[in-house]
Write a protein that holds these residues in place. Structure first.
Motif, mmCIF file in Angstrom:
data_model
loop_
_atom_site.group_PDB
_atom_site.id
_atom_site.type_symbol
_atom_site.label_atom_id
_atom_site.label_comp_id
_atom_site.label_asym_id
_atom_site.label_seq_id
_atom_site.Cartn_x
_atom_site.Cartn_y
_atom_site.Cartn_z
ATOM 1 N N TYR A 116 -3.775 -9.939 3.657
ATOM 2 C CA TYR A 116 -4.124 -9.053 2.549
ATOM 3 C C TYR A 116 -2.889 -8.835 1.687
ATOM 4 O O TYR A 116 -1.758 -8.999 2.148
ATOM 5 C CB TYR A 116 -4.675 -7.705 3.038
ATOM 6 N N VAL A 117 -3.127 -8.495 0.434
ATOM 7 C CA VAL A 117 -2.063 -8.056 -0.469
ATOM 8 C C VAL A 117 -2.479 -6.703 -1.037
ATOM 9 O O VAL A 117 -3.671 -6.410 -1.158
ATOM 10 C CB VAL A 117 -1.773 -9.070 -1.613
ATOM 11 N N SER A 118 -1.489 -5.867 -1.357
ATOM 12 C CA SER A 118 -1.727 -4.528 -1.890
ATOM 13 C C SER A 118 -0.874 -4.305 -3.121
ATOM 14 O O SER A 118 0.303 -4.687 -3.135
ATOM 15 C CB SER A 118 -1.352 -3.459 -0.853
ATOM 16 N N PHE A 119 -1.474 -3.668 -4.125
ATOM 17 C CA PHE A 119 -0.760 -3.319 -5.350
ATOM 18 C C PHE A 119 -0.890 -1.815 -5.556
ATOM 19 O O PHE A 119 -2.009 -1.297 -5.622
ATOM 20 C CB PHE A 119 -1.349 -4.073 -6.543
ATOM 21 N N ARG A 120 0.232 -1.116 -5.663
ATOM 22 C CA ARG A 120 0.202 0.344 -5.852
ATOM 23 C C ARG A 120 -0.335 0.665 -7.238
ATOM 24 O O ARG A 120 0.149 0.146 -8.237
ATOM 25 C CB ARG A 120 1.611 0.934 -5.701
ATOM 26 N N VAL A 121 -1.363 1.527 -7.295
ATOM 27 C CA VAL A 121 -1.982 1.889 -8.578
ATOM 28 C C VAL A 121 -1.954 3.387 -8.845
ATOM 29 O O VAL A 121 -2.318 3.821 -9.933
ATOM 30 C CB VAL A 121 -3.443 1.381 -8.676
#
Length: 195
Positions: A116-121
């Motif tokens: 998985y990859v995560s992007f802080r929003v």
């Protein structure tokens, strides 16, 4: 890290390049997160934080018996709790899992694993924590890791399962002694409705 991102993009592209005889289904997934930051106890003691996740998903069953892929784009909350203060951060998580289902008539148990990859929003990027980590904890903008999970599909439309997310990148930086890093680890309990 760049290789990991490229691998995740290739995996998502693979889900979108569907073979003609594969079964493709769309759905909505949501559930609860229980996360913790793995960081040196000399720097900070952290406790579990609860949050939620929700978003669209796609599942593709390959022509091979019981094997398939699923991918999702989930709005997800994780965070840190220390000194009776809870700090939550919002992410867009993009998991891509290889899924193996055991084909029973009404109930299909499954195992799943993948990156998985995560992007802080959303959420604060910096938190002030007096007398703890050099007075500041910083959330990073990007994260990546591996998921491992299991669950059950009921009546071909409802899936209920759990996932353990093992963070491989540093999601937080404690501003102490030049910087101490922490990785997110946690469980998710999810339900999905497939159409």
């Amino acid at each position: 890290m760049k290789k990991f991102v490229v691998a995740a993009i290739v995996a998502v592209s693979g889900v979108l390049a569907v073979p003609a005889n594969a079964q493709l289904r769309f759905g909505i997934k949501g559930g609860a997160n229980i996360s913790k930051v793995s960081i040196s106890k000399d720097v900070m003691n952290s406790d579990n934080v609860t949050g939620f996740n929700i978003g669209p998903m796609v599942e593709m069953k390959l022509p091979v018996v019981g094997i398939g892929l699923d991918a999702a784009i989930l709005y997800s909350q994780r965070g840190v709790e220390t000194l009776n203060e809870t700090m939550k951060t919002s992410y867009l998580d993009v998991p891509v899992n290889l899924k193996w289902k055991i084909g029973l008539p009404l109930v299909k148990p499954y195992l799943a694993a993948g990156p998985y990859v995560s992007f802080r929003v959303g959420g604060d990027k910096f938190w002030e924590i007096p007398h703890s980590v050099g007075d500041q904890l910083r959330a990073r903008n990007f994260g990546a890791g591996l998921n491992f999970g299991a669950g059950v599909e009921v009546l071909s439309h409802l899936q209920v399962g759990f996932i353990y997310g093992l963070g491989l990148t540093d999601d937080y930086k404690a501003m102490k002694d030049g910087g101490v890093y922490g990785k997110s680890r946690g469980w998710s309990v999810n339900a999905a409705i497939l159409f």
